[in-house]
Design a protein around this motif. Structure first.
Motif, PDB file in Angstrom:
ATOM      1  N   VAL A  15     -84.853 -28.638 -88.894  1.00 11.86           N
ATOM      2  CA  VAL A  15     -83.755 -29.539 -88.531  1.00 11.86           C
ATOM      3  C   VAL A  15     -82.439 -28.984 -89.053  1.00 11.86           C
ATOM      4  O   VAL A  15     -82.337 -28.599 -90.219  1.00 11.86           O
ATOM      5  CB  VAL A  15     -84.000 -30.950 -89.117  1.00 11.86           C
ATOM      6  N   VAL A  16     -81.443 -28.957 -88.172  1.00 11.27           N
ATOM      7  CA  VAL A  16     -80.107 -28.490 -88.536  1.00 11.27           C
ATOM      8  C   VAL A  16     -79.099 -29.565 -88.151  1.00 11.27           C
ATOM      9  O   VAL A  16     -79.191 -30.153 -87.072  1.00 11.27           O
ATOM     10  CB  VAL A  16     -79.766 -27.162 -87.803  1.00 11.27           C
ATOM     11  N   HIS A  17     -78.171 -29.835 -89.037  1.00  8.23           N
ATOM     12  CA  HIS A  17     -77.062 -30.747 -88.759  1.00  8.23           C
ATOM     13  C   HIS A  17     -75.819 -29.884 -88.585  1.00  8.23           C
ATOM     14  O   HIS A  17     -75.782 -28.738 -89.033  1.00  8.23           O
ATOM     15  CB  HIS A  17     -76.870 -31.734 -89.920  1.00  8.23           C
ATOM     16  N   TYR A  18     -74.792 -30.441 -87.950  1.00  7.19           N
ATOM     17  CA  TYR A  18     -73.584 -29.654 -87.708  1.00  7.19           C
ATOM     18  C   TYR A  18     -72.358 -30.377 -88.241  1.00  7.19           C
ATOM     19  O   TYR A  18     -72.144 -31.552 -87.957  1.00  7.19           O
ATOM     20  CB  TYR A  18     -73.407 -29.377 -86.209  1.00  7.19           C
ATOM     21  N   ALA A  19     -71.556 -29.660 -89.021  1.00  3.74           N
ATOM     22  CA  ALA A  19     -70.243 -30.111 -89.447  1.00  3.74           C
ATOM     23  C   ALA A  19     -69.279 -29.317 -88.575  1.00  3.74           C
ATOM     24  O   ALA A  19     -69.077 -28.125 -88.805  1.00  3.74           O
ATOM     25  CB  ALA A  19     -70.016 -29.819 -90.922  1.00  3.74           C
ATOM     26  N   LEU A  20     -68.769 -29.991 -87.540  1.00  7.76           N
ATOM     27  CA  LEU A  20     -68.048 -29.316 -86.461  1.00  7.76           C
ATOM     28  C   LEU A  20     -69.007 -28.286 -85.867  1.00  7.76           C
ATOM     29  O   LEU A  20     -70.038 -28.665 -85.340  1.00  7.76           O
ATOM     30  CB  LEU A  20     -66.732 -28.725 -86.945  1.00  7.76           C
TER      31      LEU A  20
END
Length: 170
Positions: free
Chosen positions: A144-149
């Motif tokens: 799982v990867v989240h994105y900040a911009l």
């Protein structure tokens, strides 16, 4: 203080340590022309035939008389990097480039990192794998990867869960 971070101004006539690429030997080079510490023209003085090079300033490590200190610092950096890869060293640095000393905290083996999340590159370093290896699991939706911009961020608990989900045998 590291010679690497506080590189002296390059001046015509000085002899510097030059290394064209990793794995090549370091050679003595007399500076012939310096373009704002970006591009450098130099004469390699230990070769049997006269030889000139034009290269990026970054391939010129330091003045030749400071090479011993530079090599010691590079070895120390390498040791710290290996300790970080082994999980017993946690290094932090001021947000501003070259501002303040590098703070080093040694963790006991097995002690969890206090980090909340990792960049893809830092997560790969923490796991001892390459970033492209991790990307392959992200593409398969196994990690799982989240994105900040547009910046990929992996939560520490997601990284641990992914590692624990890997098979114990090949």
């Amino acid at each position: 203080m590291s010679v690497h971070w506080n590189k002296p101004k390059m001046r015509v006539g000085q002899v510097w340590a030059w290394r064209p690429e990793k794995g090549k030997p370091i050679e003595r080079a007399r500076l012939l022309d310096v373009d704002d510490n970006v591009h450098v023209r130099a004469e390699l003085i230990d070769r049997p035939e006269p030889c000139e090079v034009v290269d990026r300033a970054g391939t010129f490590w330091c003045p030749w008389d400071q090479l011993g200190d530079e090599l010691e610092e590079r070895v120390a950096i390498g040791v710290r990097l290996e300790m970080a890869r082994a999980g017993v060293l946690e290094a932090t640095r001021a947000d501003a480039v070259n501002e303040g000393p590098i703070a080093v905290k040694v963790r006991a083996p097995g002690e969890a990192s206090a980090r909340v999340a990792y960049s893809l590159e830092d997560a790969a370093l923490e796991c001892g794998v390459s970033p492209s290896f991790l990307r392959s699991f992200v593409r398969r939706n196994d990690l799982v990867v989240h994105y900040a911009l547009s910046k990929a961020i992996i939560l520490a608990e997601d990284l641990r869960a992914w590692v624990q989900s890997l098979p114990e045998e090949r």
